[in-house]
Motif scaffolding. Sequence first.
Motif, PDB file in Angstrom:
ATOM      1  N   UNK A 135      25.855  16.886 -43.691  1.00 43.20           N
ATOM      2  CA  UNK A 135      25.365  18.254 -43.868  1.00 43.20           C
ATOM      3  C   UNK A 135      25.244  18.617 -45.360  1.00 43.20           C
ATOM      4  N   UNK A 136      26.173  18.132 -46.164  1.00 42.02           N
ATOM      5  CA  UNK A 136      26.180  18.432 -47.597  1.00 42.02           C
ATOM      6  C   UNK A 136      25.272  17.526 -48.418  1.00 42.02           C
ATOM      7  N   UNK A 137      24.526  16.648 -47.742  1.00 40.23           N
ATOM      8  CA  UNK A 137      23.584  15.746 -48.421  1.00 40.23           C
ATOM      9  C   UNK A 137      24.283  14.850 -49.459  1.00 40.23           C
ATOM     10  N   UNK A 138      25.464  14.366 -49.113  1.00 37.52           N
ATOM     11  CA  UNK A 138      26.249  13.518 -50.011  1.00 37.52           C
ATOM     12  C   UNK A 138      25.507  12.224 -50.301  1.00 37.52           C
ATOM     13  N   UNK A 139      25.491  11.822 -51.570  1.00 35.62           N
ATOM     14  CA  UNK A 139      24.808  10.575 -51.936  1.00 35.62           C
ATOM     15  C   UNK A 139      25.686   9.365 -51.599  1.00 35.62           C
ATOM     16  N   UNK A 140      25.066   8.184 -51.571  1.00 41.30           N
ATOM     17  CA  UNK A 140      25.788   6.966 -51.195  1.00 41.30           C
ATOM     18  C   UNK A 140      26.956   6.667 -52.130  1.00 41.30           C
ATOM     19  N   UNK A 141      26.755   6.895 -53.413  1.00 40.15           N
ATOM     20  CA  UNK A 141      27.824   6.613 -54.378  1.00 40.15           C
ATOM     21  C   UNK A 141      29.067   7.442 -54.065  1.00 40.15           C
TER      22      UNK A 141
ATOM     23  N   UNK B  66      20.678   8.442 -53.485  1.00 41.78           N
ATOM     24  CA  UNK B  66      20.010   8.925 -52.278  1.00 41.78           C
ATOM     25  C   UNK B  66      21.054   9.500 -51.320  1.00 41.78           C
ATOM     26  N   UNK B  67      20.689  10.553 -50.636  1.00 44.41           N
ATOM     27  CA  UNK B  67      21.569  11.166 -49.652  1.00 44.41           C
ATOM     28  C   UNK B  67      21.718  10.268 -48.429  1.00 44.41           C
ATOM     29  N   UNK B  68      22.945  10.107 -47.978  1.00 40.20           N
ATOM     30  CA  UNK B  68      23.199   9.340 -46.756  1.00 40.20           C
ATOM     31  C   UNK B  68      22.460  10.006 -45.590  1.00 40.20           C
TER      32      UNK B  68
END
Length: 116
Positions: free
Chosen positions: A52-58, A9-11
């Motif tokens: 902004x880059x929709x980085x995931x939690x991992x 999931x995205x942070x």
Amino acid sequence: MSKHKIYTMSVANVYPHYITKAEKKGRTKSEVDEVIRWLTGYSQEALEELLENQTDFETFFAKAPQMNPLRHLIKGVICGIRVENIEEPLMQEIRYMDKLIDELAKGKAMEKILRK
């Protein structure tokens, strides 16, 4: 074994909920950001870019510049589970962040949240 859904999931999808939770209790977005930066070592600019880059939690935790060595002092229950007893490292990091946001929303002093 498949990854837990939160890992991918995205942070940025959860972040607005952190802000809302804090603001409902009179805290600010900048305090939420400060807590996240304290935990992960990200600069404000890097944090904003990751959101902004929709980085995931991992990826968010894997690329954290410097996880705070005092994070092991974060204790308590989140989602019915004691954070200090979570065995899976990534899940523990995510729950540490959740717990810090909870402490912020409960009105705890910032110096205590940041384990000073």
